[in-house]
Design an enzyme around this catalytic site. Structure first.
Site, PDB file in Angstrom:
ATOM      1  N   SER A  95       0.797  -1.231   0.000  1.00 43.28           N
ATOM      2  CA  SER A  95       0.000   0.000   0.000  1.00 43.28           C
ATOM      3  C   SER A  95       0.826   1.275   0.000  1.00 43.28           C
ATOM      4  CB  SER A  95      -0.949   0.011   1.201  1.00 43.28           C
ATOM      5  OG  SER A  95      -2.022  -0.888   0.992  1.00 43.28           O
ATOM      6  N   LYS A  98       0.189   3.702  -2.703  1.00 41.71           N
ATOM      7  CA  LYS A  98      -0.859   4.724  -2.582  1.00 41.71           C
ATOM      8  C   LYS A  98      -0.266   6.130  -2.481  1.00 41.71           C
ATOM      9  CE  LYS A  98      -4.566   1.915  -0.459  1.00 41.71           C
ATOM     10  NZ  LYS A  98      -3.997   0.566  -0.354  1.00 41.71           N
ATOM     11  N   SER A 153      -6.055   2.910   4.741  1.00 45.01           N
ATOM     12  CA  SER A 153      -5.473   2.286   3.545  1.00 45.01           C
ATOM     13  C   SER A 153      -6.555   1.603   2.725  1.00 45.01           C
ATOM     14  CB  SER A 153      -4.384   1.277   3.940  1.00 45.01           C
ATOM     15  OG  SER A 153      -3.503   1.053   2.868  1.00 45.01           O
TER      16      SER A 153
END
Length: 403
Positions: A95, A98, A153
């Site tokens: 993640s 991101k 997340s």
């Protein structure tokens, strides 16, 4: 004796005749002490394996118990890399990708804009994904969606924003273009949320570039530093009122490490644990990225240790590389950071010293007088003059002896 003298004279004259040709191509006589390294974004040392650090007197020792497969410590303001370990190693980013998603999409929408989520916008999310809990046919403000991205997340929040941006595939293409503009050459984007996908890779160096760029955006900085928030919930069937629920940032250092600004953590089956952290102390902001340590908790422990070391080592170590600057709009190929002397621009594939381009660069370097041609043009002119005088003298003596 006469035969030997005649041979010497002819050799000197021949050498004198050849020297002007050498002067015309100074690259041909350049003799560096070692082969030039292949070009690496950020500097040649960052392409070498193992720990890279250049301590001066009084510098603290690096932590000795680090298990991350790759890590980097850098100064966010100057771009100086203080220390690194395999920073260009390509690994699944989880993640932390991101961060690049936010770099790409966050500037496009007003934080107060309201969007009604369609059912198809939260379909196709990978099984086991982290979710913030978005529901179809409900309205959400853009700032709520971004809190879902940074705190929880939430892959559902990423997919909604990606659809607002024209769709997942368009967003992936824009993320790749953004990575290229940031000179993040280790990154291949397949999904916008960092979910494990074949071929989706990044590096500690690239993730640091994304974080550095993101922190220039005040909204990004606010979201990544937010520890908790209320998130819009479902509508109560009895009252018709919409509820809300609390969400908390999954960054375990936020609020615990002094001066931590935040940024982003990530964990998946393939990626293990990855963390990008930024902290500020005495007016200095440091960035640390750790990828794939031995365990989930160690990604936070090792980030904290490297931040401690970085603040103690500032001013006591020489930079081992640089964080690349953004490319100007329209540039097709990356370039080394300004002032970086250890590497040519890095077009894919890496430039080899044996390629024509590298040979041309070597010749240009020698012609510019950068020290690789040790004797210099002036030295060769002196050799030509001496050779001509000695050759002429030898031939004169020969003629006198043979007459």
């Amino acid at each position: 004796m006469t035969a030997r003298l005649r041979k010497l004279a002819h050799r000197l004259v021949a050498a004198t005749a050849v020297l002007p040709a050498l002067l015309a191509a100074p690259g041909a006589v350049a003799a560096p002490s070692e082969p030039a390294p292949s070009a690496v974004v950020g500097g040649g040392r960052l392409g070498q394996s193992g720990v890279q650090v250049s301590p001066s007197a009084g510098a603290p020792a690096l932590p000795g118990d680090l298990t991350g497969q790759s890590w980097i410590v850098s100064d966010a303001a100057t771009g100086d890399v203080l220390a690194a370990y395999n920073p260009h190693l390509r690994l699944p980013p989880a993640s932390t990708l991101k961060i690049l998603f936010a770099d790409t999409v966050l500037p496009k929408f007003d934080r107060n804009a309201v969007h009604k989520v369609a059912d198809e916008e939260i379909q196709g999310i990978g099984p086991g994904s982290s979710l913030v809990g978005i529901k179809e046919n409900l309205e959400y403000r853009v700032e709520d969606l971004w809190r879902g991205v940074f705190l929880s997340s939430g892959n559902d929040a990423v997919h909604v924003l990606a659809h607002m941006n024209g769709g997942v595939q368009r967003t992936v293409a824009e993320m790749q273009a953004r990575a290229d503009a940031l000179q993040a050459r280790d990154t291949t984007v397949i999904s916008p949320d960092g979910y494990d996908m074949d071929g989706q890779l990044s590096s500690a160096y690239d993730l640091t570039l994304f974080a550095r760029a993101g922190l220039r955006n005040p909204d990004f900085r606010t979201y990544c530093a937010t520890r908790s928030a209320m998130f819009p919930g479902a509508v109560d069937r009895n009252t018709g009122q919409r509820g809300s629920f609390g969400i908390a940032n999954t960054d375990r250092l936020l609020g615990k490490y002094p001066g931590l600004i935040g940024v982003k953590n990530g964990t998946t089956t393939n990626a293990g644990s990855t963390f990008v952290g930024a902290a500020e102390r005495n007016g200095r902001t440091l960035l640390v990225t750790v990828m794939h340590p031995a365990s989930y908790q160690k990604v936070y422990d090792e980030t904290a240790e490297l931040l401690d070391w970085g603040f103690s080592a500032a001013g006591k170590v020489q930079p081992v590389g640089r964080l690349a600057d953004d490319l100007p709009a329209g540039d097709a190929e990356p370039t080394a950071p300004a002032g970086e002397a250890s590497g040519l621009p890095e077009p894919p594939p890496h430039l080899s010293p044996s390629t024509p381009a590298a040979s041309a660069a070597s010749a240009a370097s020698a012609a510019s007088g950068d020290g690789t041609d040790w004797i210099g043009v002036g030295g060769w002119l002196a050799v030509v003059a001496v050779g001509a005088v000695v050759g002429a003298w030898a031939l004169t003596v020969l003629r006198r002896r043979t007459v």
